[in-house]
Motif scaffolding. Sequence first.
Motif, mmCIF file in Angstrom:
data_model
loop_
_atom_site.group_PDB
_atom_site.id
_atom_site.type_symbol
_atom_site.label_atom_id
_atom_site.label_comp_id
_atom_site.label_asym_id
_atom_site.label_seq_id
_atom_site.Cartn_x
_atom_site.Cartn_y
_atom_site.Cartn_z
ATOM 1 N N UNK A 36 110.344 32.735 -48.332
ATOM 2 C CA UNK A 36 111.531 32.814 -47.468
ATOM 3 C C UNK A 36 111.223 33.579 -46.192
ATOM 4 N N UNK A 37 110.442 34.659 -46.306
ATOM 5 C CA UNK A 37 110.047 35.385 -45.112
ATOM 6 C C UNK A 37 109.176 34.556 -44.180
ATOM 7 N N UNK A 38 108.355 33.678 -44.741
ATOM 8 C CA UNK A 38 107.524 32.799 -43.911
ATOM 9 C C UNK A 38 108.378 31.813 -43.135
ATOM 10 N N UNK A 39 109.419 31.280 -43.781
ATOM 11 C CA UNK A 39 110.315 30.353 -43.085
ATOM 12 C C UNK A 39 111.071 31.067 -41.968
ATOM 13 N N UNK A 40 111.556 32.274 -42.251
ATOM 14 C CA UNK A 40 112.278 33.034 -41.219
ATOM 15 C C UNK A 40 111.349 33.407 -40.065
ATOM 16 N N UNK A 41 110.118 33.805 -40.372
ATOM 17 C CA UNK A 41 109.160 34.137 -39.317
ATOM 18 C C UNK A 41 108.792 32.901 -38.498
ATOM 19 N N UNK A 42 108.686 31.732 -39.138
ATOM 20 C CA UNK A 42 108.382 30.502 -38.405
ATOM 21 C C UNK A 42 109.516 30.146 -37.447
ATOM 22 N N UNK A 43 110.755 30.367 -37.864
ATOM 23 C CA UNK A 43 111.883 30.122 -36.963
ATOM 24 C C UNK A 43 111.841 31.050 -35.756
ATOM 25 N N UNK A 44 111.460 32.291 -35.983
ATOM 26 C CA UNK A 44 111.361 33.228 -34.870
ATOM 27 C C UNK A 44 110.217 32.856 -33.926
ATOM 28 N N UNK A 45 109.101 32.410 -34.486
ATOM 29 C CA UNK A 45 107.974 32.026 -33.642
ATOM 30 C C UNK A 45 108.282 30.774 -32.826
ATOM 31 N N UNK A 46 109.019 29.842 -33.414
ATOM 32 C CA UNK A 46 109.390 28.622 -32.699
ATOM 33 C C UNK A 46 110.625 28.807 -31.835
ATOM 34 N N UNK A 47 111.147 30.054 -31.774
ATOM 35 C CA UNK A 47 112.325 30.383 -30.976
ATOM 36 C C UNK A 47 113.518 29.522 -31.371
ATOM 37 N N UNK A 48 113.659 29.339 -32.674
ATOM 38 C CA UNK A 48 114.802 28.625 -33.235
ATOM 39 C C UNK A 48 115.737 29.654 -33.854
ATOM 40 N N UNK A 49 116.937 29.813 -33.338
ATOM 41 C CA UNK A 49 117.820 30.886 -33.810
ATOM 42 C C UNK A 49 118.328 30.626 -35.222
ATOM 43 N N UNK A 50 117.849 31.398 -36.153
ATOM 44 C CA UNK A 50 118.328 31.375 -37.533
ATOM 45 C C UNK A 50 118.529 32.815 -37.985
ATOM 46 N N UNK A 51 119.726 33.108 -38.455
ATOM 47 C CA UNK A 51 120.001 34.459 -38.908
ATOM 48 C C UNK A 51 119.394 34.674 -40.279
ATOM 49 N N UNK A 52 119.051 35.935 -40.563
ATOM 50 C CA UNK A 52 118.428 36.246 -41.845
ATOM 51 C C UNK A 52 119.357 35.952 -43.021
ATOM 52 N N UNK A 53 120.631 36.220 -42.860
ATOM 53 C CA UNK A 53 121.587 35.935 -43.930
ATOM 54 C C UNK A 53 121.742 34.443 -44.177
ATOM 55 N N UNK A 54 121.505 33.630 -43.155
ATOM 56 C CA UNK A 54 121.566 32.180 -43.329
ATOM 57 C C UNK A 54 120.433 31.678 -44.216
ATOM 58 N N UNK A 55 119.258 32.264 -44.061
ATOM 59 C CA UNK A 55 118.148 31.915 -44.942
ATOM 60 C C UNK A 55 118.375 32.462 -46.339
ATOM 61 N N UNK A 56 118.972 33.648 -46.430
ATOM 62 C CA UNK A 56 119.215 34.256 -47.740
ATOM 63 C C UNK A 56 120.253 33.486 -48.546
ATOM 64 N N UNK A 57 121.165 32.773 -47.877
ATOM 65 C CA UNK A 57 122.189 32.009 -48.604
ATOM 66 C C UNK A 57 121.593 30.875 -49.426
ATOM 67 N N UNK A 58 120.474 30.319 -48.991
ATOM 68 C CA UNK A 58 119.870 29.197 -49.705
ATOM 69 C C UNK A 58 118.592 29.608 -50.432
ATOM 70 N N UNK A 59 118.148 30.847 -50.237
ATOM 71 C CA UNK A 59 116.931 31.325 -50.895
ATOM 72 C C UNK A 59 117.252 31.837 -52.286
ATOM 73 N N UNK A 60 116.215 32.054 -53.076
ATOM 74 C CA UNK A 60 116.364 32.564 -54.435
ATOM 75 C C UNK A 60 116.263 34.086 -54.493
ATOM 76 N N UNK A 61 116.215 34.740 -53.357
ATOM 77 C CA UNK A 61 116.175 36.200 -53.265
ATOM 78 C C UNK A 61 117.236 36.639 -52.268
ATOM 79 N N UNK A 62 117.527 37.944 -52.256
ATOM 80 C CA UNK A 62 118.558 38.459 -51.359
ATOM 81 C C UNK A 62 117.975 38.748 -49.981
ATOM 82 N N UNK A 63 118.846 39.190 -49.078
ATOM 83 C CA UNK A 63 118.440 39.416 -47.692
ATOM 84 C C UNK A 63 117.479 40.586 -47.568
ATOM 85 N N UNK A 64 117.637 41.616 -48.410
ATOM 86 C CA UNK A 64 116.736 42.771 -48.322
ATOM 87 C C UNK A 64 115.300 42.397 -48.681
ATOM 88 N N UNK A 65 115.134 41.553 -49.707
ATOM 89 C CA UNK A 65 113.787 41.117 -50.088
ATOM 90 C C UNK A 65 113.144 40.289 -48.976
#
Length: 348
Positions: free
Chosen positions: A187-216
């Motif tokens: 999940x962190x790799x997907x969020x980091x890829x969005x940041x590198x590609x300058x695609x705005x995705x909030x961390x909580x948005x990734x956490x809603x569909x991930x199998x871990x919480x936002x802190x992890x």
Amino acid sequence: MSTESSPATGRRHQKQGRSNLSTEETPTSRLASERCCPECESDDLVVQQNETYCEGCGLVVHRDDLDRRRRWNYTESGREPERTGSPTTHRLHDRGLSTDIGYYQDGAGNPLDSNTQRLFSRLRRWDAQSKVPSKRDKSLRDGLSEIARLISVLDLSDSVFDEAVDIYRNAWDANLLKGRSIEAIASGSVFAACRLEQLPRHRSEVADVARVDSDAINNAYTQMNRELELAIPPPLPQDFLPRIASAIGAGNYIEQRARELLLCPAVGRLSNGRPPSGVAAAALYHAQQAETGEKRASQKAIAEAGFTSTLTIRTIWRKLQELEEEGKLCENADTIPTLHTDSNPVKQ
């Protein structure tokens, strides 16, 4: 004993000579020329393309079923050699070079009986176990599968998919998965890829569909950013603007006016230390307040679209009103700098 050859023998040798000159000598042709016809016991064999036949009786002695000729595909970019099978991909742990075992049909399309299906089920299980001989390889397979699931659920592009796979593989090579959750690193790799590609995705948005919480996800993202030196650029408010405007159904003029506000130097100084999504939402709310002909979205709707709070929007909006009263907001697109995707705009 006379050593002169008969006319028939001479003609036969002349035919063989012409056939050898007209055809390319291959291992198959050399092997066929040394044999005789099993039907008429004649050695008058002719090699043509991918088969060898007897010229006397017409029996096909040998046929090369493998077509060795190169095939070509004609595309818009020109002529390209035809490929067989799917190309290798780094999105899979084995790069797509493994073999898939079927389920209910054989190669000819005939249905399999129950005994054969049970046999194939055991073969698939053994084949899956043989692909990951160690726990380290299993972590790579499970992590790439989790990334593919997140990319599909979030509906992200192929460039983000490839970037996330590269980040996860680098973390896997650096042994960052040791003692950490595979789902968190994925999940962190997907969020980091969005940041590198300058695609705005909030961390909580990734956490809603991930199998871990936002802190992890935050911990895994911070660890990879520090250890792998990803050099992720800071997010800009204008990166979040198109998505928020599309979510609330804002018009093109309102979105353009909000973009002009975000590119003003005064608003740039105002956004320092504030969440970029909140600044974009407040600029969009300020831009629609000046328009009376279109339906206005509420602060709550804009806050939900920008993953921020109504308090943040009101606080920044009051600052924008103060700047407007002081005359520090840009009035049109001619008085603002050119839009750039990086954080350091070029001076004009």
